[in-house]
Write a protein that holds these residues in place. Structure first.
Motif, PDB file in Angstrom:
ATOM      1  N   VAL A  64       0.816  -1.220   0.000  1.00 54.23           N
ATOM      2  CA  VAL A  64       0.000   0.000   0.000  1.00 54.23           C
ATOM      3  C   VAL A  64       0.848   1.267   0.000  1.00 54.23           C
ATOM      4  CG1 VAL A  64      -2.041  -1.027   1.067  1.00 54.23           C
ATOM      5  CG2 VAL A  64      -0.225  -0.076   2.528  1.00 54.23           C
ATOM      6  N   CYS A  65       2.155   1.147   0.181  1.00 56.73           N
ATOM      7  CA  CYS A  65       3.011   2.325   0.098  1.00 56.73           C
ATOM      8  C   CYS A  65       4.285   1.929  -0.635  1.00 56.73           C
ATOM      9  CB  CYS A  65       3.323   2.889   1.485  1.00 56.73           C
ATOM     10  SG  CYS A  65       4.763   2.154   2.274  1.00 56.73           S
ATOM     11  N   ASN A  66       5.086   2.920  -1.009  1.00 61.20           N
ATOM     12  CA  ASN A  66       6.370   2.599  -1.649  1.00 61.20           C
ATOM     13  C   ASN A  66       7.513   3.160  -0.810  1.00 61.20           C
ATOM     14  OD1 ASN A  66       5.914   5.270  -2.224  1.00 61.20           O
ATOM     15  ND2 ASN A  66       6.563   5.172  -4.352  1.00 61.20           N
ATOM     16  N   LEU A  77       7.971   0.894  10.097  1.00 61.18           N
ATOM     17  CA  LEU A  77       7.167   1.626   9.109  1.00 61.18           C
ATOM     18  C   LEU A  77       7.932   2.830   8.581  1.00 61.18           C
ATOM     19  CD1 LEU A  77       3.742   1.610  10.997  1.00 61.18           C
ATOM     20  CD2 LEU A  77       4.425   0.126   9.111  1.00 61.18           C
ATOM     21  N   CYS A  78       7.642   3.204   7.321  1.00 69.11           N
ATOM     22  CA  CYS A  78       8.264   4.379   6.716  1.00 69.11           C
ATOM     23  C   CYS A  78       7.706   5.651   7.370  1.00 69.11           C
ATOM     24  CB  CYS A  78       8.004   4.382   5.214  1.00 69.11           C
ATOM     25  SG  CYS A  78       6.289   4.706   4.765  1.00 69.11           S
ATOM     26  N   SER A  79       8.313   6.796   7.039  1.00 66.98           N
ATOM     27  CA  SER A  79       7.924   8.053   7.695  1.00 66.98           C
ATOM     28  C   SER A  79       6.454   8.408   7.427  1.00 66.98           C
ATOM     29  CB  SER A  79       8.826   9.186   7.219  1.00 66.98           C
ATOM     30  OG  SER A  79       8.688   9.377   5.827  1.00 66.98           O
ATOM     31  N   GLY A  80       5.906   7.994   6.279  1.00 68.09           N
ATOM     32  CA  GLY A  80       4.498   8.277   5.978  1.00 68.09           C
ATOM     33  C   GLY A  80       3.577   7.369   6.780  1.00 68.09           C
ATOM     34  N   CYS A  81       3.863   6.073   6.784  1.00 72.08           N
ATOM     35  CA  CYS A  81       2.996   5.111   7.476  1.00 72.08           C
ATOM     36  C   CYS A  81       3.047   5.287   8.988  1.00 72.08           C
ATOM     37  CB  CYS A  81       3.389   3.690   7.097  1.00 72.08           C
ATOM     38  SG  CYS A  81       2.944   3.272   5.398  1.00 72.08           S
ATOM     39  N   ARG A  82       4.150   5.853   9.497  1.00 68.06           N
ATOM     40  CA  ARG A  82       4.255   6.070  10.942  1.00 68.06           C
ATOM     41  C   ARG A  82       3.198   7.040  11.455  1.00 68.06           C
ATOM     42  NH1 ARG A  82      10.368   7.349  11.350  1.00 68.06           N
ATOM     43  NH2 ARG A  82      10.641   5.783   9.727  1.00 68.06           N
TER      44      ARG A  82
HETATM   45 ZN   LIG Z   1       4.994   2.836   4.430  1.00 68.48          ZN
END
Ligand SMILES: [Zn+2]
Ligand SMILES: [Zn+2]
Ligand SMILES: [Zn+2]
Length: 330
Positions: A64-66, A77-82
């Motif tokens: 759902v993310c890259n 988790l990446c900075s966006g998903c966090r």
């Molecule tokens: Zn992510």
């Protein structure tokens, strides 16, 4: 948004996960609005400088993310998903695509505000609740989840990422424009309001009294519709419901304009007005005409079905100045 480039030279966009030319893994880092072009070796993913990464857990499990995480980080988790506090229920297959659309819009918003010098991790941090109600999930308790912002938490009804439901809602509400990105940019406007609006007098003169009874104003709007002549003073009918909604709508439009104008400039479709705020609005107003006409030529709705009146332009310039002040660029 400006297109990015893979290390092989291929043009890339912020949603890409892999280069279609050389096959390198791609990762978008929204806080820096940067694209990482990664090689794969026996130990994982590595950039041109030898920095190592692993996929964000949401990328690895759900695609759902890259995003990526630095290999030696404790984060999963990446900075966006966090920023997510609540994610959609993954027991329902249709939610995977909806969540992916929500993440794409969220990452684009984060990149947009970051480029302007704003920080989604400021003031306690922006958080997201992607919620469902009984309309999409009979097992949840809530009958009606509305999109909104409270104390740093942005709530988005997952159904907004369902094309059929969103178009139906748009038609029911008589709206000209309804997108996930529009919702997220609007709610970001509420999040940044306390940081950006530091002159109550100037705000009230343009937008109206922000302390006006909110529930009463919204009830009136939903019962009676927008005030007569709203088109002269507001960017959208909804913006006429309350001064804080007017602000959030103008903030969203400021982000729409900055992102789209940057794209137009980098493809040679608009002259570059540099950083002059009024010239940027003028360039946008000129660009909207071919933008909408291109859509009509393909049988599509207008991409930007809004009219920038002098009052609305003053509000957009107010948002621009507030952002520049906060970012230390005034
Ligand atoms: Zn992510
Ligand atoms: Zn490539
Ligand atoms: Zn709002």
């Amino acid at each position: 948004m400006t297109p990015y480039q893979c290390r092989c030279g291929q043009a890339l966009f912020c949603e890409n996960t892999r280069c279609s030319n050389c096959g390198r893994i791609q990762a978008f880092e929204p806080l820096r609005a940067a694209m990482l072009s990664l090689d794969t070796d026996d130990d994982g993913w590595v950039d041109g400088e030898g920095n190592r990464y692993r996929p964000c857990a949401n990328r690895a499990e759900w695609r759902v993310c890259n995003g990526v995480v630095e290999a030696d980080s404790n984060e999963t988790l990446c900075s966006g998903c966090r920023l997510n506090r609540t994610i959609p229920s993954m027991s329902r297959g249709e939610n995977v695509l909806r969540w992916k659309r929500l993440e794409a819009a969220k990452r684009r918003m984060i990149a947009g505000v970051s480029k302007l010098g704003l920080d989604v991790n400021s003031g306690g941090g922006m958080r997201f609740d992607f919620l469902e109600d009984k309309r999409s999930h009979p097992d949840v308790l809530e009958h009606f989840v509305t999109t909104g912002h409270k104390d740093g938490v942005i709530t988005i009804n997952v159904l907004e990422a369902d094309e059929i439901q969103r178009v139906q809602q748009r038609e029911l509400m008589g709206e000209r424009y309804r997108t996930v990105l529009g919702h997220i940019r609007h709610e970001a406007g509420h999040f940044f309001y306390p940081q950006l609006v530091t002159d109550p007098g100037g705000f009230t003169a343009l937008f109206g009294d922000p302390s006006a009874d909110y529930d009463q104003a919204l009830n009136r709007y939903y019962e009676e519709g927008p005030a007569d002549g709203w088109e002269q003073r507001h960017i959208s009918a909804y913006a006429s419901s309350h001064p804080l909604e007017d602000w959030a709508e103008c903030f969203a439009h400021f982000l729409h304009i900055e992102d789209t104008l940057e794209t137009a400039i980098c493809y040679g479709l608009s002259p570059d007005p540099a950083q002059d705020p009024r010239e940027r609005i003028n360039a946008w107003a000129r660009f909207v005409i071919p933008l909408n006409e291109l859509g009509r030529s393909l049988g599509q709705r207008d991409h930007y079905p809004f009219i920038l009146t002098p009052v609305v332009i003053d509000k957009l310039l107010y948002v621009q100045a507030a952002v520049a002040r906060a970012a230390g660029r005034s």
